[in-house]
Design an enzyme around this catalytic site. Structure first.
Site, PDB file in Angstrom:
ATOM      1  N   GLY A   7       3.117  94.838 -62.682  1.00  0.00           N
ATOM      2  CA  GLY A   7       3.565  93.472 -61.094  1.00  0.00           C
ATOM      3  C   GLY A   7       3.229  92.116 -61.779  1.00  0.00           C
ATOM      4  O   GLY A   7       1.929  91.622 -61.761  1.00  0.00           O
ATOM      5  N   ALA A  10       2.493  86.874 -58.323  1.00  0.00           N
ATOM      6  CA  ALA A  10       1.514  85.421 -58.485  1.00  0.00           C
ATOM      7  C   ALA A  10       0.189  85.602 -58.783  1.00  0.00           C
ATOM      8  O   ALA A  10      -0.328  84.733 -59.975  1.00  0.00           O
ATOM      9  CB  ALA A  10       1.194  85.045 -56.634  1.00  0.00           C
ATOM     10  N   GLY A  12      -0.047  88.780 -61.045  1.00  0.00           N
ATOM     11  CA  GLY A  12      -0.313  89.344 -62.093  1.00  0.00           C
ATOM     12  C   GLY A  12       0.132  88.043 -63.026  1.00  0.00           C
ATOM     13  O   GLY A  12      -0.783  88.375 -64.204  1.00  0.00           O
ATOM     14  N   LYS A 189     -13.070  93.854 -48.216  1.00  0.00           N
ATOM     15  CA  LYS A 189     -11.609  92.782 -48.009  1.00  0.00           C
ATOM     16  C   LYS A 189     -10.823  92.674 -47.739  1.00  0.00           C
ATOM     17  O   LYS A 189     -10.032  91.980 -46.735  1.00  0.00           O
ATOM     18  CB  LYS A 189     -11.559  92.667 -49.623  1.00  0.00           C
ATOM     19  N   ASN A 193      -8.662  90.136 -44.562  1.00  0.00           N
ATOM     20  CA  ASN A 193      -6.454  90.620 -44.605  1.00  0.00           C
ATOM     21  C   ASN A 193      -6.293  91.144 -43.750  1.00  0.00           C
ATOM     22  O   ASN A 193      -5.445  90.648 -42.812  1.00  0.00           O
ATOM     23  CB  ASN A 193      -6.065  91.228 -46.222  1.00  0.00           C
ATOM     24  N   SER A 261      -1.996  85.426 -48.317  1.00  0.00           N
ATOM     25  CA  SER A 261      -0.006  85.848 -49.164  1.00  0.00           C
ATOM     26  C   SER A 261       1.070  86.595 -48.041  1.00  0.00           C
ATOM     27  O   SER A 261       1.997  86.560 -48.086  1.00  0.00           O
ATOM     28  CB  SER A 261      -0.382  87.062 -49.864  1.00  0.00           C
TER      29      SER A 261
HETATM   30  P1  NAD Z   1       3.850  88.335 -55.050  1.00  0.00           P
HETATM   31  O1  NAD Z   1       4.638  89.241 -54.109  1.00  0.00           O
HETATM   32  O2  NAD Z   1       3.668  87.302 -56.386  1.00  0.00           O
HETATM   33  O3  NAD Z   1       4.297  89.917 -56.580  1.00  0.00           O
HETATM   34  C1  NAD Z   1       4.200  91.305 -56.221  1.00  0.00           C
HETATM   35  C2  NAD Z   1       5.702  92.013 -57.345  1.00  0.00           C
HETATM   36  O4  NAD Z   1       6.671  91.074 -56.289  1.00  0.00           O
HETATM   37  C3  NAD Z   1       6.102  91.179 -58.636  1.00  0.00           C
HETATM   38  O5  NAD Z   1       6.281  92.331 -59.123  1.00  0.00           O
HETATM   39  C4  NAD Z   1       6.527  90.013 -57.737  1.00  0.00           C
HETATM   40  O6  NAD Z   1       8.105  89.601 -59.107  1.00  0.00           O
HETATM   41  C5  NAD Z   1       7.558  90.219 -56.856  1.00  0.00           C
HETATM   42  N1  NAD Z   1       8.143  89.744 -56.163  1.00  0.00           N
HETATM   43  C6  NAD Z   1       7.869  88.653 -55.968  1.00  0.00           C
HETATM   44  N2  NAD Z   1       8.227  87.776 -55.449  1.00  0.00           N
HETATM   45  C7  NAD Z   1       9.725  87.839 -55.313  1.00  0.00           C
HETATM   46  C8  NAD Z   1      10.571  87.903 -54.172  1.00  0.00           C
HETATM   47  N3  NAD Z   1      11.175  86.794 -53.597  1.00  0.00           N
HETATM   48  N4  NAD Z   1      12.149  89.149 -54.251  1.00  0.00           N
HETATM   49  C9  NAD Z   1      11.660  90.078 -55.142  1.00  0.00           C
HETATM   50  N5  NAD Z   1      10.365  90.881 -55.658  1.00  0.00           N
HETATM   51  C10 NAD Z   1       9.347  89.525 -55.190  1.00  0.00           C
HETATM   52  O7  NAD Z   1       2.836  89.172 -54.592  1.00  0.00           O
HETATM   53  P2  NAD Z   1       0.322  88.867 -55.248  1.00  0.00           P
HETATM   54  O8  NAD Z   1       1.012  87.821 -54.683  1.00  0.00           O
HETATM   55  O9  NAD Z   1       0.902  88.611 -56.493  1.00  0.00           O
HETATM   56  O10 NAD Z   1      -0.215  89.951 -54.879  1.00  0.00           O
HETATM   57  C11 NAD Z   1       0.055  91.277 -55.675  1.00  0.00           C
HETATM   58  C12 NAD Z   1      -1.107  92.304 -55.241  1.00  0.00           C
HETATM   59  O11 NAD Z   1      -2.697  91.565 -54.810  1.00  0.00           O
HETATM   60  C13 NAD Z   1      -1.414  91.852 -53.000  1.00  0.00           C
HETATM   61  O12 NAD Z   1      -1.643  93.610 -53.136  1.00  0.00           O
HETATM   62  C14 NAD Z   1      -2.027  91.391 -52.591  1.00  0.00           C
HETATM   63  O13 NAD Z   1      -1.863  91.500 -51.488  1.00  0.00           O
HETATM   64  C15 NAD Z   1      -3.290  91.038 -54.025  1.00  0.00           C
HETATM   65  N6  NAD Z   1      -4.062  89.775 -53.866  1.00  0.00           N
HETATM   66  C16 NAD Z   1      -3.086  88.999 -53.576  1.00  0.00           C
HETATM   67  C17 NAD Z   1      -3.854  87.528 -53.302  1.00  0.00           C
HETATM   68  C18 NAD Z   1      -2.986  86.174 -53.348  1.00  0.00           C
HETATM   69  O14 NAD Z   1      -3.505  84.981 -53.406  1.00  0.00           O
HETATM   70  N7  NAD Z   1      -1.510  86.814 -53.570  1.00  0.00           N
HETATM   71  C19 NAD Z   1      -5.289  87.328 -53.272  1.00  0.00           C
HETATM   72  C20 NAD Z   1      -5.710  88.223 -53.447  1.00  0.00           C
HETATM   73  C21 NAD Z   1      -4.741  90.085 -53.372  1.00  0.00           C
HETATM   74  C1  AOT Z   2      -7.797  85.937 -49.209  1.00  0.00           C
HETATM   75  N1  AOT Z   2      -6.485  85.674 -49.633  1.00  0.00           N
HETATM   76  O1  AOT Z   2      -6.532  87.718 -50.249  1.00  0.00           O
HETATM   77  C2  AOT Z   2      -8.307  85.615 -50.567  1.00  0.00           C
HETATM   78  O2  AOT Z   2      -3.955  85.376 -48.984  1.00  0.00           O
HETATM   79  O3  AOT Z   2      -4.098  87.974 -49.491  1.00  0.00           O
HETATM   80  C3  AOT Z   2      -4.775  86.783 -49.389  1.00  0.00           C
HETATM   81  C4  AOT Z   2      -5.427  86.968 -50.098  1.00  0.00           C
HETATM   82  C5  AOT Z   2      -9.912  84.917 -51.155  1.00  0.00           C
HETATM   83  C6  AOT Z   2     -10.261  85.208 -49.549  1.00  0.00           C
HETATM   84  C7  AOT Z   2      -9.980  84.821 -48.282  1.00  0.00           C
HETATM   85  C8  AOT Z   2      -7.978  85.234 -48.449  1.00  0.00           C
END
Ligand code: NAD
Ligand code: AOT
Length: 312
Positions: A7, A10, A12, A189, A193, A261
């Site tokens: 994955g 963002a 990854g 956490k 969310n 997100s």
């Molecule tokens: P993301 O959606 O950016 O990526 C996850 C997957 O979805 C990847 O394989 C990506 O290639 C795919 N993807 C992204 N956009 C797409 C689209 N438009 N169409 C099809 N596929 C698509 O997810 P992320 O933000 O990297 O989050 C991954 C995990 O980390 C989640 O569980 C999220 O809740 C968690 N997380 C995210 C954040 C954040 O700020 N983004 C913070 C902490 C935890």
């Molecule tokens: C977040 N945001 O986890 C992270 O957008 O999915 C997200 C997320 C750290 C602190 C507060 C919000």
């Protein structure tokens, strides 16, 4: 360390860039065709605190990764969305060798039940991250601010390797901390969310704007109370006042103008959300334990209704 990132959206991208820069051997695996094409052509690109960075790393689709001969990483990091996790690991499970560990830092709950189908509990590492990330487009991440990681082996047998991962993350500048209670941190956490992600998506606002509404305090406290009531049935006693402070401090912090997100997924990109693993999981588990969770039920249904309206 030989690390496979499963994955490369963002988050990854953020972790892959930092781990590769600090000397690890990275292999990227992703399921989104446009993303694969962009990363193959330009590497993982990002706006990292205002500076453009790009780094080439080998990248494979889930189907290609299935057929990689003799590749067994030391560590696989899951950074799919919650609802993609099962499918992704069912496809890459043959890369999990007898010494491969799997680390999951996804938001939400219940991921260990999915991952235990593919990796023994002794080689499962769970945690959370306070780093944030966004995607400007395929292969192009937007990475601002700072963060940290909490991680813990799911089973006592995995402690030694988890401490090694902590060192690797330390060197990469990811600010890891070995947790003595990752399950507590995951629930804590999930409260972030289950309040900010869902309410900002429903109200179409950023975190700071949510905090300025008169209703925010009561909404947060009521949702956190539902999470705490259900967590208690799983042996986790959430300190509700501390968790409320933890969430509310974001209203005036660095991320006040951040759209969570779930907002980016649902409102901006009309994608499916992770609500079933957050408020939906609390609602479902509450039903099993006989605990009423009306706010989580309503929020889950509103988010699902919005998914349908935007995806029609
Ligand atoms: P993301 O959606 O950016 O990526 C996850 C997957 O979805 C990847 O394989 C990506 O290639 C795919 N993807 C992204 N956009 C797409 C689209 N438009 N169409 C099809 N596929 C698509 O997810 P992320 O933000 O990297 O989050 C991954 C995990 O980390 C989640 O569980 C999220 O809740 C968690 N997380 C995210 C954040 C954040 O700020 N983004 C913070 C902490 C935890
Ligand atoms: C977040 N945001 O986890 C992270 O957008 O999915 C997200 C997320 C750290 C602190 C507060 C919000």
């Amino acid at each position: 360390m030989k690390i496979a990132m499963v994955g490369v959206g963002a988050m990854g991208s953020r972790f892959a860039l930092e781990l590769h820069k600090s000397g690890n051997d990275l292999v990227l695996i992703d399921g989104w065709d446009e993303n694969l094409a962009a990363i193959r052509q330009n590497g993982v690109q990002a706006n990292l605190n205002g500076k453009h960075v790009a780094d080439k790393m080998p990248i494979y689709s889930l189907e290609e990764a299935q057929k990689l001969p003799d590749y067994q990483p030391d560590l696989m990091i899951a950074f799919t969305k919650s609802y993609q996790l099962d499918d992704a690991f069912s496809k890459v499970q043959n890369l999990i060798g007898p010494h491969t560990y799997v680390l999951c830092l996804l938001n939400g709950m219940g991921h260990e039940e999915i991952l235990k189908k593919y990796v023994p509990a002794q080689r499962l590492i769970l945690g959370i991250t306070m780093w944030t990330a966004g995607l400007a487009g395929p292969g192009n991440a937007t990475l601002f601010g700072t963060g940290n990681v909490e991680l813990q082996n799911y089973d006592p047998a995995g402690k030694e390797f988890t401490l090694e991962v902590e060192k690797v993350f330390e060197k990469a500048g990811l600010y890891p901390k070995y947790s003595e209670n990752a399950r507590y941190s995951i629930w804590r956490k999930a409260c972030v969310n289950g309040t900010l992600n869902t309410l900002c998506s429903i109200l179409d606002c950023n975190i700071g704007e949510l905090g300025q509404t008169k209703e925010a305090e009561d909404l947060l406290k009521t949702i956190i109370a539902e999470f705490a009531a259900v967590a208690s049935h799983e042996g986790i006693e959430l300190d509700q006042a501390e968790v409320y402070q933890h969430v509310a401090e974001t209203f005036n912090g660095d991320i006040a103008d951040h759209y969570p997100s779930m907002y980016q997924d649902l409102i901006k990109n009309h994608r499916q959300t992770e609500v079933d693993f957050i408020n939906g999981a609390v609602w479902r588990r509450g039903q099993e334990y006989g605990v009423a969770t009306p706010y989580c039920a309503l929020i889950t249904q509103l988010i699902h209704a919005k998914e349908q309206l935007l995806n029609k």
